[in-house]
Design a protein around this motif. Structure first.
Motif, PDB file in Angstrom:
ATOM      1  N   THR A 256       0.954  -1.471   0.284  1.00  0.00           N
ATOM      2  CA  THR A 256       0.013   0.029   0.305  1.00  0.00           C
ATOM      3  C   THR A 256       0.842   1.057  -0.608  1.00  0.00           C
ATOM      4  N   VAL A 257       1.985   1.188   0.860  1.00  0.00           N
ATOM      5  CA  VAL A 257       3.051   2.450   0.513  1.00  0.00           C
ATOM      6  C   VAL A 257       3.739   2.505  -0.238  1.00  0.00           C
ATOM      7  N   PHE A 258       4.365   1.566  -1.020  1.00  0.00           N
ATOM      8  CA  PHE A 258       4.676   1.594  -2.142  1.00  0.00           C
ATOM      9  C   PHE A 258       4.038   1.799  -3.330  1.00  0.00           C
ATOM     10  N   LYS A 259       2.306   1.623  -3.183  1.00  0.00           N
ATOM     11  CA  LYS A 259       1.744   1.997  -4.590  1.00  0.00           C
ATOM     12  C   LYS A 259       1.433   3.473  -4.536  1.00  0.00           C
ATOM     13  N   GLN A 260       1.492   4.336  -3.330  1.00  0.00           N
ATOM     14  CA  GLN A 260       1.480   5.712  -3.096  1.00  0.00           C
ATOM     15  C   GLN A 260       2.627   6.288  -3.743  1.00  0.00           C
ATOM     16  N   ARG A 261       3.400   5.554  -3.457  1.00  0.00           N
ATOM     17  CA  ARG A 261       4.227   6.247  -3.677  1.00  0.00           C
ATOM     18  C   ARG A 261       5.033   6.007  -4.763  1.00  0.00           C
ATOM     19  N   ARG A 262       4.827   4.934  -5.753  1.00  0.00           N
ATOM     20  CA  ARG A 262       4.735   4.799  -7.300  1.00  0.00           C
ATOM     21  C   ARG A 262       3.863   5.930  -7.828  1.00  0.00           C
ATOM     22  N   ASP A 263       2.662   6.224  -7.675  1.00  0.00           N
ATOM     23  CA  ASP A 263       1.793   7.670  -8.236  1.00  0.00           C
ATOM     24  C   ASP A 263       2.382   8.383  -8.353  1.00  0.00           C
ATOM     25  N   LEU A 264       3.212   8.823  -6.766  1.00  0.00           N
ATOM     26  CA  LEU A 264       3.691  10.578  -6.371  1.00  0.00           C
ATOM     27  C   LEU A 264       5.078  10.137  -7.485  1.00  0.00           C
ATOM     28  N   VAL A 265       5.764   9.671  -7.297  1.00  0.00           N
ATOM     29  CA  VAL A 265       6.477   9.720  -8.696  1.00  0.00           C
ATOM     30  C   VAL A 265       6.510   9.707 -10.017  1.00  0.00           C
ATOM     31  N   VAL A 266       5.221   9.166 -10.281  1.00  0.00           N
ATOM     32  CA  VAL A 266       5.499   8.738 -11.512  1.00  0.00           C
ATOM     33  C   VAL A 266       4.143  10.493 -11.940  1.00  0.00           C
ATOM     34  N   GLY A 267       3.373  10.503 -11.028  1.00  0.00           N
ATOM     35  CA  GLY A 267       2.983  11.393 -11.354  1.00  0.00           C
ATOM     36  C   GLY A 267       4.004  13.087 -11.148  1.00  0.00           C
ATOM     37  N   LYS A 268       5.326  13.402  -9.991  1.00  0.00           N
ATOM     38  CA  LYS A 268       5.938  14.407 -10.776  1.00  0.00           C
ATOM     39  C   LYS A 268       6.594  14.144 -11.754  1.00  0.00           C
ATOM     40  N   LEU A 269       7.167  12.795 -12.501  1.00  0.00           N
ATOM     41  CA  LEU A 269       8.245  12.950 -13.237  1.00  0.00           C
ATOM     42  C   LEU A 269       7.263  13.158 -14.782  1.00  0.00           C
ATOM     43  N   ASN A 270       6.289  12.824 -14.656  1.00  0.00           N
ATOM     44  CA  ASN A 270       5.677  12.928 -16.271  1.00  0.00           C
ATOM     45  C   ASN A 270       5.745  14.766 -15.979  1.00  0.00           C
ATOM     46  N   GLU A 271       5.598  15.376 -14.907  1.00  0.00           N
ATOM     47  CA  GLU A 271       5.489  16.898 -15.212  1.00  0.00           C
ATOM     48  C   GLU A 271       6.719  17.579 -15.434  1.00  0.00           C
ATOM     49  N   ALA A 272       7.789  16.935 -15.278  1.00  0.00           N
ATOM     50  CA  ALA A 272       9.099  17.254 -15.188  1.00  0.00           C
ATOM     51  C   ALA A 272       9.547  17.288 -16.816  1.00  0.00           C
ATOM     52  N   PRO A 273       9.987  19.059 -17.520  1.00  0.00           N
ATOM     53  CA  PRO A 273      10.193  18.969 -18.611  1.00  0.00           C
ATOM     54  C   PRO A 273      10.628  17.938 -19.578  1.00  0.00           C
ATOM     55  N   GLY A 274      10.910  17.510 -20.465  1.00  0.00           N
ATOM     56  CA  GLY A 274      11.731  16.408 -21.324  1.00  0.00           C
ATOM     57  C   GLY A 274      11.315  14.935 -20.492  1.00  0.00           C
ATOM     58  N   LEU A 275      10.517  14.151 -19.644  1.00  0.00           N
ATOM     59  CA  LEU A 275      11.135  13.379 -18.832  1.00  0.00           C
ATOM     60  C   LEU A 275       9.143  12.458 -18.861  1.00  0.00           C
ATOM     61  N   GLU A 276       9.263  11.120 -19.182  1.00  0.00           N
ATOM     62  CA  GLU A 276       8.067  10.552 -19.457  1.00  0.00           C
ATOM     63  C   GLU A 276       8.068   8.830 -18.877  1.00  0.00           C
ATOM     64  N   CYS A 277       6.867   8.635 -18.108  1.00  0.00           N
ATOM     65  CA  CYS A 277       7.020   7.718 -17.477  1.00  0.00           C
ATOM     66  C   CYS A 277       5.783   6.809 -17.373  1.00  0.00           C
ATOM     67  N   LEU A 278       6.139   5.359 -17.704  1.00  0.00           N
ATOM     68  CA  LEU A 278       5.368   4.945 -17.450  1.00  0.00           C
ATOM     69  C   LEU A 278       4.412   4.339 -16.279  1.00  0.00           C
ATOM     70  N   VAL A 279       2.892   3.904 -16.021  1.00  0.00           N
ATOM     71  CA  VAL A 279       2.509   3.650 -15.027  1.00  0.00           C
ATOM     72  C   VAL A 279       2.758   1.998 -14.707  1.00  0.00           C
ATOM     73  N   PRO A 280       4.350   1.436 -13.905  1.00  0.00           N
ATOM     74  CA  PRO A 280       4.423  -0.026 -13.483  1.00  0.00           C
ATOM     75  C   PRO A 280       3.446  -0.899 -12.599  1.00  0.00           C
ATOM     76  N   GLU A 281       2.901  -2.313 -13.502  1.00  0.00           N
ATOM     77  CA  GLU A 281       1.753  -3.176 -11.820  1.00  0.00           C
ATOM     78  C   GLU A 281       2.823  -3.300 -11.038  1.00  0.00           C
ATOM     79  N   GLY A 282       4.078  -3.623 -11.044  1.00  0.00           N
ATOM     80  CA  GLY A 282       4.674  -4.269 -10.023  1.00  0.00           C
ATOM     81  C   GLY A 282       6.161  -3.775  -9.662  1.00  0.00           C
ATOM     82  N   ALA A 283       6.549  -4.048  -8.809  1.00  0.00           N
ATOM     83  CA  ALA A 283       7.961  -3.955  -8.041  1.00  0.00           C
ATOM     84  C   ALA A 283       8.581  -2.580  -7.854  1.00  0.00           C
ATOM     85  N   PHE A 284       9.005  -2.034  -7.322  1.00  0.00           N
ATOM     86  CA  PHE A 284       9.101  -0.484  -6.860  1.00  0.00           C
ATOM     87  C   PHE A 284      10.439   0.241  -8.096  1.00  0.00           C
ATOM     88  N   TYR A 285      10.102  -0.124  -8.886  1.00  0.00           N
ATOM     89  CA  TYR A 285      11.060   0.803  -9.328  1.00  0.00           C
ATOM     90  C   TYR A 285      10.378   1.860 -10.734  1.00  0.00           C
TER      91      TYR A 285
END
Ligand code: GLU
Length: 402
Positions: free
Chosen positions: A298-327
Motif C-alpha cells: 500500500t505504501v509502495f503504491k502511494q509512492r509509485r503514484d507520487l513519483v510517476v505523477g511528478k516525473l511526468n510534470e518534468a519537462p523532457g521526461l515521460e514515465c509509464l505506470v508500472p504494475e509491480g516491483a518498486f522501480y
C-alpha cells in the motif's frame, strides 16, 4: 600474461551496487544526497522473522548446512510453490543460495559452455548479462522499449532463437521497469518455446518481485501458465524484496533434478550453503504471516503514484505506470541534447544521471546499465518525504536545462 584472469575483463562491477555505494559514501561525507539507486526496501525485516533467526542461534543452529539447503527450508519452499503458484516441486528439485544473484550464478555456471546464448530482454537487471559473460556465454539482448510496455513479444523471441540458445531469461515484475507479464502473455511466449524447432531452449524466470504487485494484478509464472514447460523451466525466487531481507542473502531455485544437483555441487565447492540460522529464519518467513506484505505494498503504491505523477510534470521526461516491483524507468529522451546551467551538454542518460547527482544530489541509475537508453531507473523503496523532495529536485533540474 597478466596476473588477473582474462575472464575478469569480460565483466564490470554491478552498477546498481556501485551507485548505492557511491550515494552512501557521499552521505557519510555529509553531502546532501537522496539515494534512489538501491533496489532495497526501506522497511525493516518483520520481527517474527528476526525472532526465528535469534531462536535458531540460541538453539545452536550455527553449524554447516547441507549444500542444497536444509530440508525444512526446501520443504517450506515446496509449500510456497504449491500455495502461490500451483507448482508441485519436491525437495530434491530445490536449491538454496546466498541471494537470488548467487542462484542465477550457479544456474549459469552449471549450464553455459563457451558460445552458448542467453536471450535477455532489455532493459534487464544488470547482472544477467555479466554472469552470462563470465561463463563465456553470449547475451542476446532484445530491445523492449516503453512503447512495447517493456515486454518481449513472441515474434521477437522466435527471431532471437538460434541453435546455440540455451536460456530465455524472464523477469516479471521487472527490475528495472516494474513491467509484469500477464498469464496470456506468458502463454504466448511459451507457445514459441513449444515449437518443435525450439525444444532445446530452457527458461530461467526470476520471480523475485512476485509479491510486489499493484492494482489487482494477478501474478503468474511461466511453468504455471504453461505446464508443458515445467521440466524446462528454472523458477527463481528469494526473500530479499518482499520480506525486506536484502542483507540476509537468501534465494532459491526450483527445477529439473539434474540441473539442481549440479547447482548444489557448485554450492558444495563454493559457499557450502547459506548461513544456517538464516535458513531457519527463511522457514519462518515462508510459513509465517504475510500480512505485512500488503501493508508495505500500500505504501509502495502511494509512492509509485507520487513519483510517476511528478516525473511526468518534468519537462523532457515521460514515465509509464508500472504494475509491480518498486522501480520506474522513465524515458529521458526529451532532455538529451540540452545544456546544463554550467554549460555541459547532456548527450546520454549517463550524463543526465550525473547531472542529477552533481547539481541536485539525487542518485539514480542510468538506463545504459540496464541495456536500454535513453532512460534511467528510480527505486521508490525509499521514505516518502525523501522521494517527494527528490522528485521536486528532478523537476527543477529538468526546468533548468536549455
Ligand atoms: N537487485 C537490486 C538492484 O537492482 C540490488 C542490487 C543488485 O544486486 O543489483 O538494485
Amino acid at each position: 600474461m597478466g596476473f588477473i584472469a582474462e575472464r575478469m575483463s569480460r565483466i564490470k562491477p554491478s552498477p546498481t551496487v556501485a551507485v548505492t555505494a557511491k550515494a552512501n559514501e557521499l552521505k557519510a561525507q555529509g553531502v546532501d544526497v537522496i539515494g534512489l539507486g538501491a533496489g532495497e526496501p526501506d522497511f525493516d525485516t518483520p520481527d517474527h522473522i528476526k525472532e526465528a533467526a535469534t531462536k535458531a542461534l540460541a538453539e545452536g543452529k550455527t553449524k554447516y548446512g547441507p549444500p542444497p539447503g536444509i530440508l525444512p527450508l526446501r520443504e517450506a519452499i515446496c509449500r510456497k510453490f504449491e500455495r502461490d503458484n500451483h507448482l508441485k516441486y519436491t525437495p530434491d528439485q530445490i536449491s538454496v543460495g546466498c541471494g537470488g544473484k548467487q542462484t542465477i550464478f550457479n544456474a549459469m555456471q552449471a549450464t553455459i559452455d563457451a558460445g552458448d546464448e542467453v536471450i535477455i530482454p532489455a532493459p534487464y537487471w544488470v547482472s544477467y548479462t555479466d554472469i552470462t559473460m563470465l561463463c563465456e556465454g553470449k547475451p542476446v539482448v532484445v530491445d523492449c522499449p516503453a512503447d512495447a510496455g517493456f515486454k518481449l513479444t513472441p515474434e521477437q523471441l522466435r527471431a532471437a532463437i538460434t541453435p546455440k540458445t540455451k536460456w530465455l531469461m524472464l523477469n516479471s515484475p521487472s527490475n528495472p521497469t516494474g513491467a509484469c507479464y500477464t498469464r496470456e502473455e506468458l502463454k504466448a511466449l511459451a507457445a514459441v518455446l513449444l515449437e518443435e524447432a525450439n525444444a532445446h531452449v530452457h527458461v530461467m524466470t526470476d520471480d523475485m518481485y512476485e509479491k510486489i504487485v499493484y492494482d489487482g494484478f494477478q501474478f503468474s509464472t511461466i511453468a504455471e501458465a504453461e505446464p508443458a514447460l515445467f521440466d524446462r523451466t528454472l523458477t527463481l525466487n528469494g526473500l530479499s524484496k518482499a520480506y525486506a531481507m536484502t542483507g540476509w542473502r537468501l534465494g532459491y531455485a526450483a527445477g529439473n533434478v539434474e540441473l539442481i544437483k549440479q547447482m548444489n555441487k557448485l554450492n558444495s565447492q563454493s559457499v557450502t550453503s547459506p548461513a544456517t540460522f538464516v535458513q531457519w529464519a527463511a522457514v519462518a518467513a515462508l510459513d509465517g504471516d504475510h500480512g505485512f506484505i500488503e501493508k508495505n505494498n500500500t505504501v509502495f503504491k502511494q509512492r509509485r503514484d507520487l513519483v510517476v505523477g511528478k516525473l511526468n510534470e518534468a519537462p523532457g521526461l515521460e514515465c509509464l505506470v508500472p504494475e509491480g516491483a518498486f522501480y520506474v524507468y522513465p524515458s529521458c529522451k526529451g532532455v538529451i541534447g540540452k545544456t546544463t546551467p554550467d554549460g555541459t551538454k547532456i548527450d546520454s542518460d549517463e550524463a543526465f544521471v550525473k547531472y542529477l547527482l552533481e547539481a541536485k544530489g539525487v542518485a539514480c541509475v542510468h538506463g545504459e546499465a540496464f541495456g536500454l537508453s535513453p532512460y534511467f531507473r528510480i527505486s521508490y523503496a525509499t521514505a516518502t518525504d525523501a522521494l517527494e523532495e527528490a522528485c521536486t529536485r528532478i523537476q527543477h533540474a529538468c526546468e533548468a536545462l536549455s
